[in-house]
Design a protein around this motif. Structure first.
Motif, PDB file in Angstrom:
ATOM      1  N   ASP A 390       4.151  -9.520  -1.483  1.00 20.13           N
ATOM      2  CA  ASP A 390       3.268  -9.756  -2.625  1.00 20.13           C
ATOM      3  C   ASP A 390       4.149 -10.000  -3.842  1.00 20.13           C
ATOM      4  N   THR A 395      -1.513  -7.106  -5.643  1.00 21.09           N
ATOM      5  CA  THR A 395      -2.045  -6.334  -4.505  1.00 21.09           C
ATOM      6  C   THR A 395      -2.694  -7.212  -3.441  1.00 21.09           C
ATOM      7  N   LEU A 551      -7.046  -0.756  -7.061  1.00 15.57           N
ATOM      8  CA  LEU A 551      -6.435  -2.054  -6.765  1.00 15.57           C
ATOM      9  C   LEU A 551      -6.927  -3.163  -7.693  1.00 15.57           C
TER      10      LEU A 551
END
Length: 556
Positions: A390, A395, A551
């Motif tokens: 990532d 995320t 997140l």
């Protein structure tokens, strides 16, 4: 030679032989009319440290600063007798003797252990009850025996080397209240080397060789003093994980210079068979508390009993009926058989514990026991640890990110979204069990589970209810990852599975309270992300935790 000379020779021989014959007809009882020797007849001297056996020392010590202890009762039947030549019978100098040994042990630095043993004679009696024998005073007597101080130093760790090695120093001080065959009334000391091995990779065996100094004493025509100590023991698992069978044998050979003719009575030897059952596990201060009971028998020698009965309660390790049980819990970390090659072995012949080593839950080619993210990876989209790449830190894994170089606040495809109005973060009661901080829902207390299981304890229901209420009333908080973490004790793959199971249990609890399943994800990291040291009980307690990580906004 004249007949007169023959008679003179015969008379001379009679003068020499008659006293000898008279002595041969002695009953042997006259020797106990002398004062009672200042000698500690207690031959059974317990090895008090958690890694020890009965009287044989082990080589391991506790791996943290810890105070342990316990006690032993031991009853000896006829630890010393004397022959009566005229009747070919025996009478017991000590017929029965009962001792209590109290002890404490303190482990330090993972390689040193200090112990103190305080013996008490509870009762003893003799067959010589007539007043003309000084031994008659021993009937029904009791008193304090000689205090022992022991120091064990570990040289080779059995977890790291093929064998374990340790040295044990043993000092006895003359604390006996009065000589009743329970005190040497002098300082004695010894040094012992202990060697230990994991036999059959399931049991422990140990061998001790040592030297003991004690002043030479005449014990009714037998000389006892400096001696060589030899002992051996085994601890073998029996059927269940909390039960061991112990075999312990100890012998002593007198080597004192004042002893001119070593005989059987001056070579005491005893053997014991015992069972040791551990009935307390877990992380409490009392973990590893075990009950020991056994029987022993010895040779007809000074101090060795015809029959001995043992009963004790102490913090001693138990191997257990299964492998890999950590000695932090009062057991012993035993070695396991290596797993077979999965490409050469039919799956049905691979042990269950080994099958877990070949499972790859997310199919990213990295087995779960090596994968730090065992449920979220994809082939070609992971780093060396099996976790999704990532690069923009939003995320959303690069493989699923439509905008892999644009982070920040993103939608479910990983692309930036325009925020017209940012809803305010909710105000939380200062007395609540949770708080919002640093993209996390921080818990002011732990989520508690049943030991070794993923079952949430009722005492944590209110805490999780507050988490559920916060998420339901504030949908803009976003998606949540429930993270499970463990300490480093035990096997890695077992910890990883336990952390995943516990994270799943918490997620299910929140869903059952009304939180949308689409907002939740559960990941178990096992011991990979500690927040404190695993070398102390407090540090391990902090590492066993559940965390809630925010997140982003929900994909709606």
């Amino acid at each position: 030679m004249t007949w007169q000379k023959w008679w003179c020779c015969l008379a001379l021989w009679c003068f020499v032989l008659v006293p000898g014959l008279a002595n041969a007809q002695s009953t042997g009882l006259e020797i106990v009319e002398s004062p009672v020797p200042k000698y500690n007849l207690q031959y059974w001297r317990p090895a008090p440290m958690p890694g020890d056996y009965l009287t044989t020392f082990g080589t391991m010590v506790e791996d943290e600063w810890r105070l342990t202890g316990g006690f032993y009762f031991n009853y000896a039947h006829i630890p010393m007798s004397i022959s009566q030549s005229s009747t070919k019978a025996e009478k017991s100098i000590i017929a029965n003797q009962t001792f209590l040994d109290l002890f404490l042990s303190f482990s330090m630095f993972n390689y040193v252990e200090l112990s103190v043993v305080m013996p008490f004679a509870l009762h003893q009696n003799t067959d010589f009850r007539e007043a003309r024998y000084p031994l008659s005073e021993l009937n029904g007597t009791s008193g304090v025996s000689d205090l022992r101080i022991l120091v064990k130093g570990k040289i080779l760790d059995l977890n790291e080397f093929p064998v374990g090695l340790a040295l044990i120093a043993d000092l006895s001080t003359p604390t006996g209240t009065k000589n009743r065959f329970i005190s040497d009334e002098a300082v004695t000391f010894g040094i012992t080397a202990a060697l230990e091995y994991n036999f059959w990779k399931k049991a422990r065996i140990a061998f001790n060789l040592g030297y003991r100094y004690r002043p030479a004493k005449d014990i009714y025509r037998h000389t006892m003093g400096q001696s060589i100590l030899i002992s051996g023991a085994a601890s073998i698992p029996l059927f269940i994980e909390d039960l061991d069978i112990l075999v312990d044998m100890a012998g002593e050979i007198t080597v004192d210079p004042k002893n001119k003719s070593l005989n059987e009575a001056e070579r005491p030897f005893e053997a014991q068979l015992a069972a040791r059952y551990r009935f307390l596990q877990g992380d409490s201060w009392a973990r590893g508390l075990a009950l020991t009971a056994g029987l022993g028998a010895g040779m007809n020698s000074i101090g060795a009993a015809d029959v001995r009965v043992l009963l004790g309660l102490s913090f001693h390790w138990v191997n257990g009926g299964r492998l890999g049980f950590g000695h932090e819990y009062g057991g012993f970390l035993t070695e396991v058989e290596p797993c077979p090659d999965p490409e050469l072995t039919p799956r049905s012949q691979i042990p269950e514990r080994c099958r877990n080593l070949f499972i790859d839950s997310d199919g990213d080619t990295i087995p779960d026991h090596l994968d730090r993210c065992p449920f979220t990876g994809k082939v070609g989209c992971i780093d060396e640890f099996g976790c999704p790449l990532d690069r923009d830190g939003d995320t959303i894994p690069d493989c699923d990110d439509h905008c892999p170089d644009e982070g920040g606040v993103v939608d479910r495809f990983g692309c930036p979204i325009v925020i017209v109005e940012t809803p305010p973060m909710p105000e939380i009661d200062p007395d609540a069990l949770i708080e919002l901080k640093d993209n996390k829902i921080n818990l002011k207390e732990q989520v508690f589970f049943e030991t070794g299981k993923a079952v949430i304890k009722s005492e944590s229901f209110e805490l999780l209810n507050q988490v559920a209420k916060l998420l339901i009333e504030n949908p803009h908080i976003g998606n949540i990852t429930v993270e499970g973490h463990t300490d480093s004790r035990g096997r890695y793959d077992s910890n990883l599975k336990l952390s995943q199971d516990r994270a799943n249990s918490v997620m299910k609890y929140l869903v059952d309270r009304g939180v949308a399943p689409s907002r939740l994800n559960a990941i178990g990291y096992g011991p990979d992300k500690p927040i404190d040291t695993n070398d102390t009980a407090d540090g391990r307690a902090r590492n066993r935790r559940v965390e809630f990580v925010i997140l982003g906004l929900p994909g709606q």
